[in-house]
Design an enzyme around this catalytic site. Structure first.
Site, short mmCIF file in Angstrom:
data_model
loop_
_atom_site.label_atom_id
_atom_site.label_comp_id
_atom_site.label_asym_id
_atom_site.label_seq_id
_atom_site.Cartn_x
_atom_site.Cartn_y
_atom_site.Cartn_z
N ASP A 11 0.85 -1.18 0.00
CA ASP A 11 0.00 0.00 0.00
C ASP A 11 0.89 1.24 0.00
O ASP A 11 1.68 1.45 0.93
CB ASP A 11 -0.89 -0.02 1.25
CG ASP A 11 -2.01 1.01 1.18
OD1 ASP A 11 -2.19 1.64 0.12
OD2 ASP A 11 -2.73 1.17 2.20
N ASP A 104 -2.75 2.46 -6.20
CA ASP A 104 -1.74 2.54 -5.14
C ASP A 104 -1.69 1.33 -4.22
O ASP A 104 -1.00 1.38 -3.19
CB ASP A 104 -1.96 3.81 -4.30
CG ASP A 104 -3.32 3.83 -3.62
OD1 ASP A 104 -4.22 3.06 -4.02
OD2 ASP A 104 -3.49 4.61 -2.66
N GLU A 105 -2.36 0.24 -4.54
CA GLU A 105 -2.26 -0.95 -3.68
C GLU A 105 -2.52 -2.22 -4.47
O GLU A 105 -3.21 -2.22 -5.48
CB GLU A 105 -3.20 -0.85 -2.47
CG GLU A 105 -4.66 -0.77 -2.82
CD GLU A 105 -5.54 -0.77 -1.57
OE1 GLU A 105 -5.26 -1.54 -0.63
OE2 GLU A 105 -6.53 -0.01 -1.57
#
Length: 360
Positions: A11, A104-105
């Site tokens: 993350d 983003d993860e």
């Protein structure tokens, strides 16, 4: 409980805001919001802004009231996508079992990995090091035997940290975990649980399966299992695509129909570009409108034949716009195409059994 898998959840830390601070060094160390303004919504907040209570999805007006010195910048989604692609290339150097959740993860299954590394901890540490070296950004990681635990763990030592929940630690860890920290339990459900005197995993664990189903419906089964460390969902690198969408949140609200139609034309063209790259067509088009007061309206049209390009999207979107129930300033427009010409393919995933001793 299956204990032989090694799952990592990566993350990125305050991703959009961190990109802006990296690209524009004068913003480093300052409270920053990406998106927002007086009439918008915060897309991301820097850690400096979070100290004042600024959070993503918060109305910009509220954010500026909480932090009068807040710096607000326009989102640059193309830049965020570019960096996200760099990061994913790093993931694929270690494993092909990568399941992106957003820009983003992502989840990674490193039970078997391309580097033949025994320790999932070392893999996560190496990935985070590579991300920092190549992008200048930091990431946090969670490591455990399933996706739920890895997700919970990645939030534990943020920012720029990692945590492993070893199989021998799972039951104790889950019993001590505050209920609002459980992935999948939102604010409303957490409040309901608090009213039932369920504050930690140990309280949740006292409830029978029947009790939880009566209280929370189908989710009761999920809560019963995860508090015992059971979550069998595999990392799915190839999700079956059900729709293709383009949305645009506007820096300033659209006040008249001419401005709306101009944006719908741009969105229609972008939708065609995305579809043509993947040779996708669809029979159902949905118009999404979000107004200044955050109320949302959608209307769809389904036809027998596939929609044919941006002009078809645009003309249909205009007709769907005319069906809206009221006139208010518009802050978001979106078009999505579904009922696609993609045949579903069942994937057979083989879980290789590997001893867990080398997890650390």
């Amino acid at each position: 409980m299956q204990t032989d898998r090694k799952i990592i959840h990566i993350d990125m830390d305050a991703f959009y805001a961190s990109v802006e601070q990296h690209d524009f060094p004068e913003l480093k160390g300052k409270p920053l919001a990406v998106g927002g303004g007086m009439y918008g919504v915060v897309a991301a907040a820097s850690y400096e802004a979070r100290k004042f209570g600024v959070r993503s999805a918060m109305p910009g007006k509220t954010a500026m009231e909480k932090c009068p010195q807040l710096i607000v910048v326009k989102p640059r989604f193309q830049r965020y996508k570019e960096i996200s692609q760099q990061i994913r290339k790093i993931f694929y150097e270690f494993t092909d079992l990568v399941e992106p959740l957003s820009l983003d993860e992502a989840y990674l299954d490193v039970t078997e990995n391309k580097k033949d590394m025994e320790s999932a901890n070392d893999i996560a540490r190496e990935i985070r090091k590579r991300i920092f070296e190549e992008t200048g950004l930091t990431a946090s990681a969670g490591i455990s035997i399933n996706k739920f635990l890895a997700k919970v763990a990645s939030d534990y030592n943020k920012p720029n940290g990692q945590k492993t929940i070893h199989p021998t630690q799972i039951l104790d860890f889950m019993e001590d975990l505050p209920i609002e920290k459980f992935f999948g339990i939102g604010k409303v459900t957490a409040n309901k649980m608090h009213e039932l005197h369920i504050f930690k995993g140990s309280d949740l664990k006292k409830k029978s399966l029947d009790d939880l189903i009566k209280l929370f419906g189908k989710s009761g089964n999920y809560y019963y299992n995860v508090v015992r460390g059971i979550h069998n969902s595999e990392v799915k690198p190839h999700r079956i695509q059900k729709s293709v969408a383009v949305e645009e949140t506007f820096w300033e609200n659209l006040l008249d129909e001419e401005a709306v139609f101009k944006q719908l034309k741009i969105i229609s063209e972008e939708l065609e570009i995305r579809l043509s790259k993947k040779e996708i067509k669809g029979k159902s088009l949905t118009l999404k409108i979000k107004y200044m007061d955050f109320t949302q309206y959608t209307r769809s049209k389904t036809q027998e034949v596939y929609f044919d390009g941006n002009l078809d999207f645009y003309e249909t979107a205009q007709k769907l716009w005319e069906l809206r129930p009221f006139d208010k300033p518009v802050r978001l427009l979106g078009l999505s195409l579904s009922n696609l010409n993609i045949s579903e393919k069942k994937q057979i995933s083989v879980q290789l059994k590997i001893p867990f001793e080398e997890f650390d």
